[in-house]
Design a protein around this motif. Structure first.
Motif, short mmCIF file in Angstrom:
data_model
loop_
_atom_site.label_atom_id
_atom_site.label_comp_id
_atom_site.label_asym_id
_atom_site.label_seq_id
_atom_site.Cartn_x
_atom_site.Cartn_y
_atom_site.Cartn_z
N LEU A 83 0.83 -1.20 0.00
CA LEU A 83 0.00 0.00 0.00
C LEU A 83 0.86 1.25 0.00
N VAL A 84 0.40 2.28 -0.68
CA VAL A 84 1.00 3.62 -0.60
C VAL A 84 -0.12 4.56 -0.18
N GLU A 85 0.05 5.20 0.96
CA GLU A 85 -1.02 5.99 1.53
C GLU A 85 -0.83 7.48 1.28
N SER A 86 -1.91 8.21 1.39
CA SER A 86 -1.80 9.67 1.45
C SER A 86 -2.82 10.16 2.47
N ASP A 87 -2.55 11.29 3.08
CA ASP A 87 -3.41 11.78 4.16
C ASP A 87 -3.15 13.25 4.36
N ASP A 88 -4.20 14.08 4.28
CA ASP A 88 -3.98 15.50 4.55
C ASP A 88 -4.86 16.00 5.68
N LYS A 89 -5.37 15.10 6.48
CA LYS A 89 -6.19 15.49 7.62
C LYS A 89 -5.32 15.55 8.88
N GLN A 90 -5.82 16.30 9.86
CA GLN A 90 -5.18 16.35 11.18
C GLN A 90 -3.76 16.94 11.12
N THR A 91 -3.14 16.99 12.27
CA THR A 91 -1.79 17.57 12.32
C THR A 91 -0.76 16.56 11.85
N ILE A 92 0.39 17.08 11.46
CA ILE A 92 1.42 16.21 10.89
C ILE A 92 1.89 15.17 11.90
N GLY A 93 1.96 15.54 13.17
CA GLY A 93 2.41 14.61 14.21
C GLY A 93 1.50 13.40 14.32
N LYS A 94 0.22 13.69 14.23
CA LYS A 94 -0.76 12.62 14.32
C LYS A 94 -0.63 11.66 13.15
N ARG A 95 -0.38 12.23 11.99
CA ARG A 95 -0.26 11.38 10.79
C ARG A 95 1.01 10.52 10.86
N TYR A 96 2.10 11.12 11.34
CA TYR A 96 3.32 10.32 11.52
C TYR A 96 3.08 9.19 12.52
N ALA A 97 2.41 9.53 13.61
CA ALA A 97 2.19 8.54 14.66
C ALA A 97 1.34 7.38 14.14
N ARG A 98 0.33 7.72 13.34
CA ARG A 98 -0.51 6.68 12.75
C ARG A 98 0.31 5.73 11.89
N MET A 99 1.16 6.31 11.08
CA MET A 99 2.00 5.49 10.21
C MET A 99 3.01 4.67 11.01
N ASP A 100 3.46 5.22 12.13
CA ASP A 100 4.38 4.47 13.00
C ASP A 100 3.72 3.20 13.52
N GLU A 101 2.47 3.31 13.93
CA GLU A 101 1.77 2.13 14.45
C GLU A 101 1.45 1.14 13.35
#
Length: 514
Positions: free
Chosen positions: A449-467
């Motif tokens: 998968l290759v994801e994209s996401d422009d919602k929420q703050t950048i930290g939250k998006r990084y954290a999601r991808m970390d998990e």
RNA sequence: GCGGGCGUAACUCAGUGGUAGAGUGACAGCCUUCCAAGCUGUACGUCGCCGGUUCGAAUCCGGUCGCCCGCUCCA
């Protein structure tokens, strides 16, 4: 382990099967990320064992390692399982003692009594176990209140232990009589019926291993594909075992997937090939991130080997629930020619291989040839166990990070290969991000998968991808607008570097080892 | 199969007989130029399931299912 299980659920790696109905013991489903992770591991096996075995390394004698695949049925002729030994071996009736809480194989129990029928009580002991035998004699002597000689004793070896019989029996580790249950069959093979009539004549079994499908088709593969010994046949698929005690998350499931290779070679070379495979299989798991002290190669002690087996090694992983011990990921077994011999006998089909590269040299320069039953080296890996090991190994806790829990999944296995973010959703950044996302998708959709996401703050998006275990995140910021560069964030370090947006695909390709 | 522990929102958990709660997460909007930030709002519950006791049960009792641990078994 609880934290890993919670994350697996939360992020869609593993769900309990039939959860809304209360779950079903021993069965687990994979969610969106889990199924992709599992597919990646299965693909890695297929690539490194079938398409280009052992990364192109040569085997003993500098020979190329050649393998072909098959895909055989879950349901086979019932005689297959008689020949393989599973029908007998998987059906040992067991007896439980309600008092001592111990369990015995019914065919291992013997019963000692006196020859006097009025002295009804019998004392059970375990065959070949001196302790329980002596204890039984002692108790019997006490019970009849006299010293017993050889002639006074009767040992029952072919008991039919029904309720009436067992009421008179004292268990090997019990004080009271009548605490043993009647023998119960533990059918470790799943039974089903072939055909709509469902009579006893239609009984069939779901395979407990994929290996037998290979042995059964050995002759066909040899006759139709120009393979020459030594060569391997790979087979991947679901197997089923009615485990007595499904335990430890997906580790011991009743439905599970195996990745098995049966590698056939000349008997004289079998030990060399065994050594070769045992070492490669260890190296393979290491290459997928299971390196270090949590992985080991364990040689089965001679006394624990099956009677037909000449050697065996297990690749074992130290799971949180086995710690400090290890649990088996893969067994590499030297099976000799046991399986081909069995199927040759039971089916009547000739399984011998005609090796035209052996035998005496003839005047015309050809070899006379040698007929033999090849020996088989079997590296048999548990796919679900592999996934579980990868998940356990990947799970990392670091309270100093903004995302304290993250999954360090090897890039080759990671279900999400990359994500693309606009730093903020304005100034044209989302548009650039979507363009890069499209480009990466076109290039890498086969890998994962290759994801994209422009919602929420950048930290939250990084954290999601970390998990989720995504190894790389590309971020478009205001500098991108000026000089066409993006940042790449590394999941494991949290560190960033800036690269040209035009190099993003090449960067990822390199990191994924493509 | 036996013994112990547990089961309340997607996750972690509080709630011991009287209207179902918190934090996190999710979603929407605002804001925001690099790490689960802030503000506003929204959605989300068969309290595992079935039965019993009670005027009334998440809570007490019985059964059952599932998960975890130990034994047993198994490769």
């Amino acid at each position: 382990m609880d934290a890993i299980m919670a994350l697996c659920k939360r992020r869609g790696f593993v769900y309990q099967a039939s959860e809304i109905y209360g779950g079903i013991n021993g069965f687990w489903d994979y969610g969106p990320l889990g199924s992709q992770l599992k597919k990646n591991l299965r693909d890695a096996w297929w690539q490194d064992m079938v398409l280009r075995p052992c990364w192109g390394k040569t085997g003993p004698g500098g020979r190329e390692v050649r393998c072909v695949p098959v895909e055989t049925c879950i349901i086979q002729h019932p005689k297959v399982w008689a020949a393989s030994g599973h029908v007998g071996g998987f059906n040992d009736p067991m007896m439980d003692c309600k008092e001592s809480k111990r369990r015995y194989r019914a065919d291992h129990l013997r019963y000692v009594k006196t020859t006097d029928p009025s002295e009804g009580r019998m004392f059970a002991f375990v065959e070949g176990d001196a302790d329980t035998f002596e204890e039984a004699l002692k108790r019997l002597g006490k019970y009849v209140k006299r010293t017993l000689g050889e002639g006074d004793l009767e040992i029952i070896t072919d008991a039919k232990p029904d309720g009436q019989f067992l009421a008179r029996v004292v268990g090997p580790h019990a004080k009271e009589a009548g605490t043993l249950t009647e023998p119960r069959a533990f059918n470790l093979m799943f039974k089903t019926y072939v055909g709509a009539t469902a009579t006893d004549d239609d009984v069939a079994y779901l395979r407990p291993e994929t290996a037998q499908g290979v042995f059964v088709q050995f002759k066909n593969v040899v006759d139709t594909t120009r393979v020459k010994v030594p060569f391997g046949i790979g087979n991947v698929g679901k197997s089923f075992r009615n485990e007595v005690t499904p335990r430890n998350f997906t580790f011991r499931s009743r439905e599970f997937e195996q990745m098995e290779l049966e590698f056939f070679c000349h008997p004289d070379e079998s030990m060399e090939w065994f050594t070769f495979w045992r070492e490669f299989r260890m190296a393979w798991w290491e290459s997928l991130g299971l390196a270090g002290e949590n992985l080991r190669l364990y040689d089965t002690p001679k006394k624990d080997l099956a009677h037909y087996s000449q050697a065996g090694s297990d690749v074992e992983y130290r799971f949180p629930f086995t710690y400090p011990g290890f649990g088996e990921l893969e067994g590499v077994a030297h099976r000799g020619n046991f399986d081909l011999t069995q199927h040759q006998q039971h089916s009547g089909a000739k399984m011998e291989y005609n090796d035209t590269e052996r035998g005496e040299l003839l005047p015309n320069g050809q070899r006379r040839g040698e007929r033999y039953l090849p020996h088989c080296i079997e590296p048999a890996a548990g796919l679900d166990r592999g996934v579980l090991a990868v998940l356990c190994e990947a799970y990392t806790k670091d309270e100093s990070r903004p995302s304290p829990e993250f999954m360090k999944i090897h890039p080759r296995l990671a279900p999400i290969k990359a994500a693309v973010f606009p730093l903020v959703a304005k100034d044209g950044m989302p548009e650039i991000a979507h363009k890069l996302h499209d480009e990466l998708l076109r290039r890498f959709w086969r890998e994962g998968l290759v994801e994209s996401d422009d919602k929420q703050t950048i930290g939250k998006r990084y954290a999601r991808m970390d998990e989720a275990g995504c190894p790389y995140c590309f971020t478009i910021d205001s500098d991108t607008l000026k000089d066409q560069t993006v940042t790449v964030r590394d999941r494991d370090t949290g560190g960033q570097q800036r690269i040209a947006i035009s190099h993003a695909a090449a960067f990822l390709s390199d990191k994924l080892g493509l």
